[in-house]
Design a protein around this motif. Structure first.
Motif, PDB file in Angstrom:
ATOM      1  N   ARG A  17      37.824  45.168  47.962  1.00 21.68           N
ATOM      2  CA  ARG A  17      37.752  44.733  46.563  1.00 21.68           C
ATOM      3  C   ARG A  17      39.020  44.007  46.137  1.00 21.68           C
ATOM      4  N   ARG A  18      40.162  44.498  46.567  1.00 22.42           N
ATOM      5  CA  ARG A  18      41.434  43.866  46.214  1.00 22.42           C
ATOM      6  C   ARG A  18      41.457  42.400  46.638  1.00 22.42           C
ATOM      7  N   ASP A  19      40.954  42.108  47.848  1.00 21.62           N
ATOM      8  CA  ASP A  19      40.948  40.729  48.337  1.00 21.62           C
ATOM      9  C   ASP A  19      39.954  39.865  47.562  1.00 21.62           C
ATOM     10  N   VAL A  20      38.812  40.452  47.215  1.00 19.82           N
ATOM     11  CA  VAL A  20      37.833  39.707  46.420  1.00 19.82           C
ATOM     12  C   VAL A  20      38.436  39.336  45.074  1.00 19.82           C
ATOM     13  N   PHE A  21      39.135  40.277  44.461  1.00 20.27           N
ATOM     14  CA  PHE A  21      39.739  40.011  43.154  1.00 20.27           C
ATOM     15  C   PHE A  21      40.871  38.988  43.266  1.00 20.27           C
ATOM     16  N   THR A  22      41.573  38.982  44.391  1.00 19.20           N
ATOM     17  CA  THR A  22      42.616  37.977  44.610  1.00 19.20           C
ATOM     18  C   THR A  22      41.998  36.584  44.649  1.00 19.20           C
ATOM     19  N   VAL A  23      40.867  36.453  45.330  1.00 19.33           N
ATOM     20  CA  VAL A  23      40.169  35.163  45.391  1.00 19.33           C
ATOM     21  C   VAL A  23      39.697  34.743  44.002  1.00 19.33           C
ATOM     22  N   ILE A  24      39.156  35.686  43.241  1.00 22.26           N
ATOM     23  CA  ILE A  24      38.696  35.377  41.881  1.00 22.26           C
ATOM     24  C   ILE A  24      39.857  34.878  41.027  1.00 22.26           C
ATOM     25  N   ASP A  25      40.989  35.571  41.082  1.00 24.21           N
ATOM     26  CA  ASP A  25      42.156  35.156  40.293  1.00 24.21           C
ATOM     27  C   ASP A  25      42.583  33.737  40.659  1.00 24.21           C
ATOM     28  N   ALA A  26      42.623  33.442  41.954  1.00 28.04           N
ATOM     29  CA  ALA A  26      43.051  32.115  42.395  1.00 28.04           C
ATOM     30  C   ALA A  26      42.045  31.042  41.986  1.00 28.04           C
ATOM     31  N   ALA A  27      40.775  31.361  42.067  1.00 28.33           N
ATOM     32  CA  ALA A  27      39.738  30.374  41.742  1.00 28.33           C
ATOM     33  C   ALA A  27      39.791  29.949  40.284  1.00 28.33           C
ATOM     34  N   PHE A  28      40.193  30.890  39.407  1.00 28.34           N
ATOM     35  CA  PHE A  28      40.197  30.582  37.977  1.00 28.34           C
ATOM     36  C   PHE A  28      41.591  30.266  37.430  1.00 28.34           C
ATOM     37  N   ALA A  29      42.618  30.348  38.273  1.00 29.82           N
ATOM     38  CA  ALA A  29      43.975  30.067  37.798  1.00 29.82           C
ATOM     39  C   ALA A  29      44.073  28.624  37.298  1.00 29.82           C
ATOM     40  N   GLN A  30      43.378  27.738  37.974  1.00 30.58           N
ATOM     41  CA  GLN A  30      43.264  26.342  37.537  1.00 30.58           C
ATOM     42  C   GLN A  30      41.786  25.982  37.620  1.00 30.58           C
ATOM     43  N   ARG A  31      41.034  26.404  36.613  1.00 33.60           N
ATOM     44  CA  ARG A  31      39.583  26.432  36.713  1.00 33.60           C
ATOM     45  C   ARG A  31      38.947  25.063  36.851  1.00 33.60           C
ATOM     46  N   ARG A  32      39.665  23.996  36.502  1.00 32.26           N
ATOM     47  CA  ARG A  32      39.079  22.662  36.660  1.00 32.26           C
ATOM     48  C   ARG A  32      39.275  22.114  38.065  1.00 32.26           C
ATOM     49  N   LYS A  33      40.054  22.816  38.882  1.00 33.03           N
ATOM     50  CA  LYS A  33      40.251  22.361  40.258  1.00 33.03           C
ATOM     51  C   LYS A  33      39.054  22.720  41.127  1.00 33.03           C
ATOM     52  N   MET A  34      38.756  21.862  42.082  1.00 28.75           N
ATOM     53  CA  MET A  34      37.758  22.230  43.083  1.00 28.75           C
ATOM     54  C   MET A  34      38.303  23.392  43.917  1.00 28.75           C
ATOM     55  N   LEU A  35      37.406  24.179  44.462  1.00 27.16           N
ATOM     56  CA  LEU A  35      37.832  25.391  45.166  1.00 27.16           C
ATOM     57  C   LEU A  35      38.755  25.108  46.342  1.00 27.16           C
ATOM     58  N   ARG A  36      38.524  24.007  47.046  1.00 24.96           N
ATOM     59  CA  ARG A  36      39.389  23.730  48.206  1.00 24.96           C
ATOM     60  C   ARG A  36      40.838  23.566  47.780  1.00 24.96           C
ATOM     61  N   GLY A  37      41.074  23.093  46.552  1.00 24.17           N
ATOM     62  CA  GLY A  37      42.428  22.970  46.031  1.00 24.17           C
ATOM     63  C   GLY A  37      42.915  24.261  45.404  1.00 24.17           C
ATOM     64  N   ALA A  38      42.045  24.909  44.654  1.00 23.08           N
ATOM     65  CA  ALA A  38      42.435  26.133  43.958  1.00 23.08           C
ATOM     66  C   ALA A  38      42.798  27.247  44.937  1.00 23.08           C
ATOM     67  N   LEU A  39      42.143  27.265  46.117  1.00 23.18           N
ATOM     68  CA  LEU A  39      42.367  28.334  47.084  1.00 23.18           C
ATOM     69  C   LEU A  39      43.308  27.929  48.219  1.00 23.18           C
ATOM     70  N   ALA A  40      43.904  26.743  48.106  1.00 20.99           N
ATOM     71  CA  ALA A  40      44.784  26.261  49.181  1.00 20.99           C
ATOM     72  C   ALA A  40      45.933  27.222  49.440  1.00 20.99           C
ATOM     73  N   GLY A  41      46.473  27.821  48.388  1.00 21.76           N
ATOM     74  CA  GLY A  41      47.592  28.741  48.562  1.00 21.76           C
ATOM     75  C   GLY A  41      47.223  29.985  49.342  1.00 21.76           C
ATOM     76  N   LEU A  42      45.973  30.412  49.253  1.00 19.40           N
ATOM     77  CA  LEU A  42      45.541  31.609  49.982  1.00 19.40           C
ATOM     78  C   LEU A  42      45.289  31.326  51.457  1.00 19.40           C
ATOM     79  N   PHE A  43      44.847  30.114  51.750  1.00 25.32           N
ATOM     80  CA  PHE A  43      44.445  29.799  53.131  1.00 25.32           C
ATOM     81  C   PHE A  43      45.459  28.932  53.873  1.00 25.32           C
ATOM     82  N   GLY A  44      46.496  28.466  53.194  1.00 29.05           N
ATOM     83  CA  GLY A  44      47.543  27.707  53.871  1.00 29.05           C
ATOM     84  C   GLY A  44      47.532  26.230  53.551  1.00 29.05           C
ATOM     85  N   SER A  45      46.358  25.686  53.323  1.00 30.40           N
ATOM     86  CA  SER A  45      46.251  24.271  52.974  1.00 30.40           C
ATOM     87  C   SER A  45      44.864  24.008  52.408  1.00 30.40           C
TER      88      SER A  45
END
Length: 281
Positions: A215-243
């Motif tokens: 659950r902690r990891d799922v919530f981390t992804v949710i937080d990142a996805a909405f931190a900049q909600r107008r960004k496409m996911l590939r950009g919003a989640l770049a910090g979690l996956f490295g690029s």
């Protein structure tokens, strides 16, 4: 006997209580509204209710009219100490069915028996979402509930994917429960009178998504996805996956369009993405 406007003010005066916006202290003084809230909660004679922030006891008394037991968590010592006396004076037959815990609801991890089966609460704006998520995480005996929150927060909690108000609160709550808007409450039934309407949100616990992700990891992804909600996911989640490229590849493995935005994903989608997180993250 439920509290009326005059009794609410008398109780506050006896405690030298001056309601503050910081604590979100707006006390329900209309008995009909209290009974409507209790009825909308669906609790019955077998239920043990957890109430957060009972204040002067308006809703507590209404809950004791119906429930088998009511456990309350109140952060203010003066209110916590006064509540048993209020119940004993106005509903003496229910006094032994009340448990009062003087504590911050966000720090309460255990409660005395009997364990709660439902949560019913009038929650202040500034802590409503964290408190609801904490209760659903810590007390798995809670199978349903009804919370009264600021109308804007009610809309966010109950919002489905793709709607304008869908965001972090909606997605995280969906891990634990289905949320539905079931009514509104006008400012006039509170003292002091707030500047906004309140909304009633019914909660029904359900199983979390079938996933290997924590659950902690799922919530981390949710937080990142909405931190900049107008960004496409590939950009919003770049910090979690490295690029961005790595995020896009992970999203494709999860069956999610890398060009989508977080606001269109359900909690099961976020769980599939979390399964792709690098182990060394």
């Amino acid at each position: 006997m439920l509290l009326d406007p005059r009794t609410i003010r008398e109780l506050a005066a006896s405690l030298d209580l001056r309601p503050t916006k910081q604590r979100g202290q707006n006390f329900v003084h209309d008995p009909n509204t209290v009974r409507r809230i209790v009825a909308a909660s669906g609790i019955g004679a077998d239920d043990v209710v957890l109430e957060i922030g009972p204040g002067l006891g308006s809703l507590t008394l209404g809950l004791l009219e119906v429930a088998r037991h009511v456990s309350v968590v109140e952060i203010e010592d003066a209110l916590a100490q006064r509540l048993p006396r209020t119940v004993a004076e106005r509903m003496p037959e229910a006094a032994e069915r009340l448990t009062v815990v003087a504590a911050d609801a966000l720090r309460v991890d255990t409660l005395p028996d009997p364990q709660p089966t439902a949560v019913v609460a009038n929650l202040p704006y500034n802590v409503s979402v964290p408190v609801i998520l904490h209760v659903m995480e810590r007390f798995d005996s809670v199978t349903r509930g009804l919370v009264m929150v600021q109308l804007e927060v009610a809309d966010r909690l109950a919002a489905p994917p793709g709607s304008r108000t869908y965001g972090v609160p909606s997605a995280k709550l969906a891990w634990y429960a289905e949320a539905r808007r079931v009514g509104t409450v006008p400012p006039t039934v509170f003292w002091p009178v707030p500047n906004v309407d309140s909304g009633l949100v019914a909660l029904t616990r359900r199983e979390p998504p079938d996933t290997t992700a924590a659950r902690r990891d799922v919530f981390t992804v949710i937080d990142a996805a909405f931190a900049q909600r107008r960004k496409m996911l590939r950009g919003a989640l770049a910090g979690l996956f490295g690029s961005s490229a790595d995020a896009a590849a992970a999203l494709e493995r999860a069956g999610v369009d890398p060009q989508a935005r977080g606001e269109v994903l359900g909690v099961a989608d976020f769980a599939r993405i979390a399964e792709q997180l690098p182990p060394s993250r």
